[in-house]
Design a protein around this motif. Structure first.
Motif, mmCIF file in Angstrom:
data_model
loop_
_atom_site.group_PDB
_atom_site.id
_atom_site.type_symbol
_atom_site.label_atom_id
_atom_site.label_comp_id
_atom_site.label_asym_id
_atom_site.label_seq_id
_atom_site.Cartn_x
_atom_site.Cartn_y
_atom_site.Cartn_z
ATOM 1 N N LEU A 127 0.829 -1.200 0.000
ATOM 2 C CA LEU A 127 0.000 0.000 0.000
ATOM 3 C C LEU A 127 0.868 1.256 0.000
ATOM 4 C CD1 LEU A 127 -2.740 1.352 0.146
ATOM 5 C CD2 LEU A 127 -2.701 1.069 2.639
ATOM 6 N N LYS A 128 1.945 1.227 0.768
ATOM 7 C CA LYS A 128 2.869 2.363 0.788
ATOM 8 C C LYS A 128 3.464 2.589 -0.596
ATOM 9 C CE LYS A 128 6.937 4.130 3.239
ATOM 10 N NZ LYS A 128 7.937 3.854 4.312
ATOM 11 N N CYS A 129 3.823 1.498 -1.284
ATOM 12 C CA CYS A 129 4.356 1.593 -2.638
ATOM 13 C C CYS A 129 3.316 2.180 -3.589
ATOM 14 C CB CYS A 129 4.797 0.209 -3.116
ATOM 15 S SG CYS A 129 5.319 0.141 -4.845
ATOM 16 N N TYR A 130 2.070 1.715 -3.471
ATOM 17 C CA TYR A 130 1.007 2.221 -4.335
ATOM 18 C C TYR A 130 0.838 3.733 -4.157
ATOM 19 C CZ TYR A 130 -3.628 3.223 -6.135
ATOM 20 O OH TYR A 130 -4.682 3.791 -6.821
ATOM 21 N N LYS A 131 0.806 4.188 -2.909
ATOM 22 C CA LYS A 131 0.615 5.613 -2.635
ATOM 23 C C LYS A 131 1.798 6.444 -3.152
ATOM 24 C CE LYS A 131 -2.362 5.082 1.430
ATOM 25 N NZ LYS A 131 -2.483 5.311 2.899
ATOM 26 N N LYS A 132 3.006 5.918 -2.957
ATOM 27 C CA LYS A 132 4.192 6.624 -3.443
ATOM 28 C C LYS A 132 4.174 6.706 -4.966
ATOM 29 C CE LYS A 132 9.249 6.261 -3.574
ATOM 30 N NZ LYS A 132 10.440 5.467 -3.152
ATOM 31 N N THR A 133 3.821 5.600 -5.616
ATOM 32 C CA THR A 133 3.774 5.581 -7.077
ATOM 33 C C THR A 133 2.727 6.556 -7.600
ATOM 34 O OG1 THR A 133 4.453 3.254 -7.072
ATOM 35 C CG2 THR A 133 3.459 4.096 -9.091
ATOM 36 N N LYS A 134 1.581 6.610 -6.930
ATOM 37 C CA LYS A 134 0.524 7.540 -7.353
ATOM 38 C C LYS A 134 0.995 8.985 -7.256
ATOM 39 C CE LYS A 134 -4.334 8.681 -6.574
ATOM 40 N NZ LYS A 134 -5.593 8.301 -5.876
ATOM 41 N N ASP A 148 10.523 4.780 -15.679
ATOM 42 C CA ASP A 148 11.306 4.533 -14.466
ATOM 43 C C ASP A 148 10.406 4.289 -13.262
ATOM 44 O OD1 ASP A 148 13.953 4.483 -13.109
ATOM 45 O OD2 ASP A 148 13.092 6.173 -12.017
ATOM 46 N N ILE A 149 9.318 5.036 -13.158
ATOM 47 C CA ILE A 149 8.360 4.845 -12.064
ATOM 48 C C ILE A 149 7.755 3.452 -12.130
ATOM 49 C CG2 ILE A 149 6.110 5.584 -11.175
ATOM 50 C CD1 ILE A 149 6.901 8.449 -12.059
ATOM 51 N N ILE A 150 7.394 3.013 -13.327
ATOM 52 C CA ILE A 150 6.809 1.678 -13.506
ATOM 53 C C ILE A 150 7.823 0.607 -13.121
ATOM 54 C CG2 ILE A 150 5.875 0.062 -15.210
ATOM 55 C CD1 ILE A 150 4.899 2.614 -16.748
ATOM 56 N N ARG A 151 9.094 0.823 -13.486
ATOM 57 C CA ARG A 151 10.137 -0.143 -13.114
ATOM 58 C C ARG A 151 10.274 -0.234 -11.596
ATOM 59 N NH1 ARG A 151 13.013 2.697 -17.240
ATOM 60 N NH2 ARG A 151 13.036 1.517 -19.204
ATOM 61 N N GLN A 152 10.326 0.921 -10.934
ATOM 62 C CA GLN A 152 10.487 0.923 -9.484
ATOM 63 C C GLN A 152 9.298 0.269 -8.793
ATOM 64 O OE1 GLN A 152 13.327 1.693 -7.946
ATOM 65 N NE2 GLN A 152 14.096 1.991 -10.031
ATOM 66 N N TYR A 153 8.109 0.481 -9.317
ATOM 67 C CA TYR A 153 6.896 -0.159 -8.796
ATOM 68 C C TYR A 153 7.028 -1.681 -8.886
ATOM 69 C CZ TYR A 153 1.868 -1.479 -8.934
ATOM 70 O OH TYR A 153 0.628 -2.062 -8.719
ATOM 71 N N THR A 154 7.460 -2.162 -10.029
ATOM 72 C CA THR A 154 7.586 -3.612 -10.235
ATOM 73 C C THR A 154 8.693 -4.204 -9.374
ATOM 74 O OG1 THR A 154 6.905 -3.225 -12.534
ATOM 75 C CG2 THR A 154 7.797 -5.399 -11.990
ATOM 76 N N LEU A 155 9.819 -3.525 -9.298
ATOM 77 C CA LEU A 155 10.934 -4.010 -8.497
ATOM 78 C C LEU A 155 10.572 -4.095 -7.016
ATOM 79 C CD1 LEU A 155 13.900 -2.110 -10.211
ATOM 80 C CD2 LEU A 155 13.348 -4.544 -10.381
ATOM 81 N N HIS A 156 9.715 -3.188 -6.570
ATOM 82 C CA HIS A 156 9.273 -3.231 -5.178
ATOM 83 C C HIS A 156 8.535 -4.541 -4.886
ATOM 84 C CE1 HIS A 156 8.070 -1.434 -1.307
ATOM 85 N NE2 HIS A 156 6.978 -2.164 -1.458
ATOM 86 N N PHE A 157 7.691 -4.958 -5.805
ATOM 87 C CA PHE A 157 6.956 -6.208 -5.590
ATOM 88 C C PHE A 157 7.870 -7.420 -5.756
ATOM 89 C CE2 PHE A 157 3.395 -3.318 -6.184
ATOM 90 C CZ PHE A 157 2.568 -3.729 -5.143
ATOM 91 N N ASN A 158 8.910 -7.303 -6.567
ATOM 92 C CA ASN A 158 9.921 -8.372 -6.615
ATOM 93 C C ASN A 158 10.549 -8.562 -5.238
ATOM 94 O OD1 ASN A 158 9.568 -8.930 -9.328
ATOM 95 N ND2 ASN A 158 11.332 -7.737 -10.002
ATOM 96 N N ARG A 159 10.948 -7.458 -4.619
ATOM 97 C CA ARG A 159 11.576 -7.528 -3.299
ATOM 98 C C ARG A 159 10.602 -8.062 -2.254
ATOM 99 N NH1 ARG A 159 13.683 -2.546 -5.224
ATOM 100 N NH2 ARG A 159 12.102 -1.368 -4.077
ATOM 101 N N LEU A 160 9.374 -7.596 -2.314
ATOM 102 C CA LEU A 160 8.369 -8.074 -1.365
ATOM 103 C C LEU A 160 8.147 -9.575 -1.501
ATOM 104 C CD1 LEU A 160 5.304 -5.645 -1.078
ATOM 105 C CD2 LEU A 160 7.002 -6.233 0.649
#
Length: 219
Positions: A127-134, A148-160
């Motif tokens: 949820l924190k990632c979603y809000k930051k991405t928005k 770049d934003i889309i990449r960072q969003y995806t990489l966050h879920f990779n780490r999670l």
């Protein structure tokens, strides 16, 4: 955005199923018109209390109640009143007052309270990632920045997914992609900042999904 409102107008049925997105339900007691109603299933619907459900005792054929993501007070009433009296009683994900307002625009809201499959900490981080991405997408105006934003969003879920033992399966993957769809539609298609660059040079939603597909790991 306000929740969708449902006011019941009933016809002759013996099973009733209604899902909000989420929504606010009024006139729930109209279900008592269905004297031979056997099952009721409600999900993501709010705006009623335990006292509004007292009519259930007047339904002689009632044998199944399945209520998910509903007001806590109403859910507590159902558990107390109907335990051991039905063939099936499922009352899950009880929400506190204010939950609907806080989560109305949260596409991952159904992860909240689903600890059997999604660790609480994983949901909070998502949820924190979603809000930051928005927040980032609300002012983006170049293709490279959006990619770049889309990449960072995806990489966050990779780490999670690595951190929480690969909890992301088919349903969760679809949720993550649909969350990006909501972000794209709200922040890009209706953004006042796109005028700074020809919008046709920005990636489409399908291209955004392609970026995610290329980067996601085992989910």
């Amino acid at each position: 955005m306000a929740p969708a409102r449902f006011s019941l107008c009933i016809r002759n049925v013996n099973a009733f199923h209604l899902t909000g997105a989420p929504g606010s339900l009024t006139n729930i007691s109209a279900l008592q018109q269905l004297r031979h109603l056997k099952g009721i299933c409600l999900q993501d619907l709010f705006g009623y209390t335990g006292s509004d459900l007292e009519f259930l005792s007047d339904l002689p054929d009632l044998c199944e109640l399945d209520f998910d993501s509903i007001p806590r007070e109403a859910g507590t009433y159902l558990k107390k009143t109907w335990k051991g009296r039905l063939d099936k009683l499922a009352v899950t994900h009880l929400r506190n007052e204010g939950w609907l307002k806080e989560n109305l625009e949260n596409p991952l809201r159904h992860w909240d309270g689903n600890e059997e499959f999604i660790p609480r900490a994983a949901y909070q981080s998502a949820l924190k990632c979603y809000k930051k991405t928005k927040k980032q997408m609300q002012t983006v105006n170049t293709r490279s920045a959006l990619e770049d934003i889309i990449r960072q969003y995806t990489l966050h879920f990779n780490r999670l997914n690595r951190q929480y033992h690969e909890f992301i399966e088919t349903t969760e993957r679809e949720d993550i992609f649909m969350a990006m769809k909501q972000l794209y539609e709200e922040c890009i298609l209706h953004s006042p900042y796109i005028g700074a660059e020809n919008p046709h040079t920005l990636p489409t939603l399908e291209e955004a999904w392609d970026i995610m597909d290329e980067l996601r790991e085992n989910w």
